[in-house]
Design an enzyme around this catalytic site. Structure first.
Site, short mmCIF file in Angstrom:
data_model
loop_
_atom_site.label_atom_id
_atom_site.label_comp_id
_atom_site.label_asym_id
_atom_site.label_seq_id
_atom_site.Cartn_x
_atom_site.Cartn_y
_atom_site.Cartn_z
N HIS A 60 0.83 -1.22 0.00
CA HIS A 60 0.00 0.00 0.00
C HIS A 60 0.86 1.27 0.00
CE1 HIS A 60 -3.88 1.85 1.92
NE2 HIS A 60 -3.29 2.73 1.14
N HIS B 285 -5.24 -1.17 5.60
CA HIS B 285 -5.12 -0.47 6.89
C HIS B 285 -6.25 -0.73 7.89
CE1 HIS B 285 -7.65 2.23 4.59
NE2 HIS B 285 -6.67 2.84 3.98
N ASP C 57 0.91 2.42 3.77
CA ASP C 57 0.04 3.54 3.40
C ASP C 57 0.87 4.83 3.27
OD1 ASP C 57 -2.09 5.03 2.62
OD2 ASP C 57 -3.24 4.83 4.48
N HIS D 145 1.45 5.33 -2.02
CA HIS D 145 0.98 6.38 -2.94
C HIS D 145 2.22 7.12 -3.46
CE1 HIS D 145 -3.26 6.19 -1.43
NE2 HIS D 145 -2.66 5.80 -0.32
N ARG E 136 1.85 9.16 -6.20
CA ARG E 136 1.26 10.45 -6.63
C ARG E 136 1.44 10.84 -8.10
NH1 ARG E 136 -1.82 10.49 -2.23
NH2 ARG E 136 -0.84 11.24 -0.33
N ASN F 97 -5.27 6.65 -6.68
CA ASN F 97 -5.80 8.02 -6.51
C ASN F 97 -4.84 9.09 -7.03
OD1 ASN F 97 -4.06 7.61 -4.32
ND2 ASN F 97 -5.36 8.67 -2.84
N ASP G 226 -8.71 3.07 -3.08
CA ASP G 226 -8.12 3.59 -1.85
C ASP G 226 -8.10 5.12 -1.80
OD1 ASP G 226 -6.58 2.84 0.69
OD2 ASP G 226 -5.44 4.48 -0.18
N HIS H 207 -10.61 -0.16 0.92
CA HIS H 207 -10.47 0.93 1.89
C HIS H 207 -11.86 1.04 2.52
CE1 HIS H 207 -9.46 5.27 3.05
NE2 HIS H 207 -10.75 5.19 3.26
O1 DOR Z 1 -4.42 8.95 5.23
C1 DOR Z 1 -4.63 8.61 4.08
N1 DOR Z 1 -4.03 9.22 3.02
N2 DOR Z 1 -5.50 7.62 3.86
C2 DOR Z 1 -5.91 7.29 2.63
O2 DOR Z 1 -6.68 6.39 2.50
C3 DOR Z 1 -5.44 8.05 1.46
C4 DOR Z 1 -4.14 8.67 1.72
C5 DOR Z 1 -3.74 9.69 0.68
O3 DOR Z 1 -3.84 9.39 -0.51
O4 DOR Z 1 -3.26 10.75 1.06
ZN ZN Z 2 -6.72 3.94 2.40
#
Ligand code: DOR
Ligand code: ZN
Length: 403
Positions: A57, A212, A280, A59, A61, A91, A148, A175
């Site tokens: 998990h 999570h 995460d 990100h 970006r 995302n 997510d 999620h």
């Molecule tokens: O705290 C979080 N930040 N939880 C999420 O599910 C998304 C993530 C984000 O993309 O910033």
């Molecule tokens: Zn999440």
């Protein structure tokens, strides 16, 4: 790439011995003692050699939010944290709903060459909560779909997505959050959707991975489903293991919970119900954090936090930590990694377990310096990360001389 690592304490989910590991053409081909090869040699003395970590998990970006992180900075952060495989969330902007966007991320990752990337596609097209036809167009490169950052609110849409996913042997990563309840009670919001998503998974027979998991109740729903033999895996994050709301209510979603929940997560890990550590890793700028963006930059601190909180405090063995950070996570994401056995990728880390250090976000390779762990004293530093027999990260100042 060929590489020989000599004289390390070799630890994975099932082994713990002092010896050598030889990697040829990127694959582990020999494990033993006193091996001699005519190739580059890494001195493992005084270090523990483990399979590199795999994150279920993260990100990174890109595309769209590269001011927070991009694939290069994300990969550099990952190898500094000992990770050589990541499962990236969808995302981004545009949302990863097409093979074009998925391929863009994967290809960029390949060009960089530091970390293997699995890119999730979204469950609904562009996160619109309704359309799932794009799932038909996903190639076999996509093994996991996820919304997510949010959940799929419509129960029929989620059910149909699971039916489609099952047919394509895709895992649905959940999620769990009921957005109608987020402003009322974040605990109820997680619990309700954990129950719903598990119930749908049982009904459809679809493989689900619960992201999570943070409450006692949600853990229980997952355990119950596992006991019934359903295809449910679950991850917990380092921050939900290490923090409590009363001490550090850092803004993250799901929120930091109570001590009782934290203890329950640890108990579930000890009893073997938790499959994975998912960081995460959610990098944000200082300005975005000030505006309330949830999440923390976690991939560079994950091992030290987990080692300090779980192993050093005597809750689990290093073998168990390797199982939930490498073996199981590699299996969930679909990488040929996570074990020190012949035929597996030569993706390994050297860690200095005795090294106590203070977390300093200024040293992060990630663009996101957002962490609740700044100034925390931890044990267990990643000193070298190896991918396919090539050293892709070396901690500054870590030389052979001091061993
Ligand atoms: O705290 C979080 N930040 N939880 C999420 O599910 C998304 C993530 C984000 O993309 O910033
Ligand atoms: Zn999440």
């Amino acid at each position: 790439m060929n590489l020989l690592i000599k004289g390390a304490r070799v630890v994975d989910f099932s082994q713990d011995f002092v010896g050598d590991v030889y990697i040829e053409d990127g694959i582990i081909v020999e494990i033993g003692k006193n091996l001699n090869k005519s190739c580059e040699v890494v001195n493992g003395k005084g270090r523990v050699l483990m399979p590199s970590f795999i994150d279920t998990h993260s990100h990174f970006r890109e595309p769209g939010y590269t001011y927070k992180e991009d694939i290069l900075s994300g990969c550099r952060a990952a190898v500094r944290g000992g990770y050589t495989g990541v499962n990236l969330m969808a995302n981004t902007n545009p949302v990863c709903s097409t093979m074009e966007t998925v391929d863009y991320v994967i290809n960029k990752g390949k060009t960089i060459g530091l970390v293997d990337i699995h890119q999730c596609a979204s469950i609904t097209y562009d996160f619109n909560g309704k359309d799932i036809n794009h799932i038909d167009n996903l190639s076999s490169k996509v093994k996991i779909i996820s919304e997510d950052g949010k959940d799929v609110m419509n129960v029929k849409v989620m059910m149909d997505a699971m039916i489609k996913a099952k047919k394509k042997d895709i895992t649905v990563m959940c999620h769990c959050e009921d957005h109608d309840l987020s402003n009322v009670d974040m605990r109820l919001a997680e619990n309700m959707m954990t129950w719903r998503n598990i119930t749908l998974a049982e009904y459809t027979g679809c493989k689900v991975h619960m992201a999570h998991v943070s409450t006692k109740e949600s853990i229980d729903y997952c355990i119950e489903a596992k006991k019934k033999g359903h295809k449910v895996t679950l991850e917990v994050t380092p921050h939900h293991i290490a923090l409590t709301k009363d001490e550090n209510d850092y803004r993250v979603n799901p929120p930091i919970r109570m001590e009782e929940d934290r203890q329950y997560l640890i108990k579930a890990i000890k009893e073997g119900y938790v499959d994975a550590i998912g960081t995460d890793h959610a990098p944000h700028t200082k300005e975005d954090k000030e505006k309330g963006a949830p999440g923390l930059s976690g991939i560079e601190t994950s091992f030290s936090i987990c080692y300090t909180e779980l192993v050093k405090k005597g809750h689990i063995s290093l073998n168990k930590l390797s199982e939930i950070m490498s073996k199981n996570t590699a299996e969930i994401v679909g990488f040929n990694k996570g074990q020190i056995n012949i035929g597996f990728d030569g993706d390994l880390v050297l860690v200095d377990l005795n090294k106590e250090y203070v977390i300093d976000s200024n040293k992060f390779h990630s663009k996101g310096k957002n962490t609740p762990f700044d100034n925390k004293r931890v044990y267990g530093q990643v000193t070298t990360t190896i991918k396919g027999g090539k050293v892709v990260f070396q901690e500054e100042g870590d030389s052979d001389d001091n061993r």
